[in-house]
Design a protein around this motif. Structure first.
Motif, PDB file in Angstrom:
ATOM      1  N   ILE A  75      37.322 -63.008  -9.431  1.00 23.92           N
ATOM      2  CA  ILE A  75      37.644 -64.338  -9.964  1.00 23.92           C
ATOM      3  C   ILE A  75      36.801 -65.411  -9.277  1.00 23.92           C
ATOM      4  O   ILE A  75      36.229 -66.282  -9.927  1.00 23.92           O
ATOM      5  N   ARG A  80      33.005 -65.806 -10.229  1.00 30.20           N
ATOM      6  CA  ARG A  80      32.781 -66.529 -11.489  1.00 30.20           C
ATOM      7  C   ARG A  80      33.016 -68.024 -11.336  1.00 30.20           C
ATOM      8  O   ARG A  80      32.357 -68.827 -11.985  1.00 30.20           O
ATOM      9  N   GLN A  81      33.942 -68.403 -10.460  1.00 26.79           N
ATOM     10  CA  GLN A  81      34.257 -69.814 -10.245  1.00 26.79           C
ATOM     11  C   GLN A  81      33.402 -70.441  -9.153  1.00 26.79           C
ATOM     12  O   GLN A  81      33.544 -71.626  -8.869  1.00 26.79           O
ATOM     13  N   GLN A  82      32.562 -69.641  -8.504  1.00 25.05           N
ATOM     14  CA  GLN A  82      31.686 -70.066  -7.418  1.00 25.05           C
ATOM     15  C   GLN A  82      32.471 -70.635  -6.228  1.00 25.05           C
ATOM     16  O   GLN A  82      32.133 -71.677  -5.679  1.00 25.05           O
ATOM     17  N   TRP A  83      33.524 -69.914  -5.848  1.00 25.59           N
ATOM     18  CA  TRP A  83      34.312 -70.286  -4.685  1.00 25.59           C
ATOM     19  C   TRP A  83      33.584 -69.853  -3.426  1.00 25.59           C
ATOM     20  O   TRP A  83      32.857 -68.867  -3.417  1.00 25.59           O
TER      21      TRP A  83
END
Length: 133
Positions: free
Chosen positions: A33, A36-39
């Protein structure tokens, strides 16, 4: 967790290993997750450790908190509170091993499942940024 594990140190070790596996799987999920969210990686590791603690150590941690904070003034209430706990004599050690296992599982998941392309040692990064004439 409230699983029928062994008693004593062996049961605490088993509970810690289960929490370690839960946190490793949680890291794999949060990494999918988060990438994809570039955390940042720190957030993914923290979420994996927190998930491992909540799932792997949540029930035993609650039992330890409940026994320490709630007044069990009646022998009947004390017996009822203790009856639902597996291995009451080693509850503190079990909770400790579950927390350590969950935290180690988050770090181990990072070592196993993260992409290694962007990581370099501080010595390598200082060599790349130095400008020599």
């Amino acid at each position: 967790m409230n699983l029928p594990l062994h008693l004593g140190a062996l049961g605490s070790l088993e509970a810690g290993l289960i929490a370690l596996l839960i946190a490793m799987l949680a890291f794999a999920g949060w990494n999918a997750i988060g990438s994809r969210q570039q955390w940042p990686v720190g957030r993914i590791i923290a979420l994996a450790c927190l998930t491992g603690i909540v799932i792997g150590a949540g029930w035993d941690t609650w039992n330890l908190f409940y026994l320490g904070m709630v007044r069990l003034e009646s022998p009947l209430y004390a017996r009822l509170a203790i009856a639902g706990i597996h291995d009451v004599q080693n509850l503190g050690g079990r909770v400790l091993m579950e927390w350590v296992g969950a935290l180690a599982g988050g770090a181990t998941g990072w070592l196993l499942f993260s992409k290694k392309e962007g990581f370099e040692s501080p010595a390598q990064s200082s060599e790349n940024t130095s400008s020599e004439p």
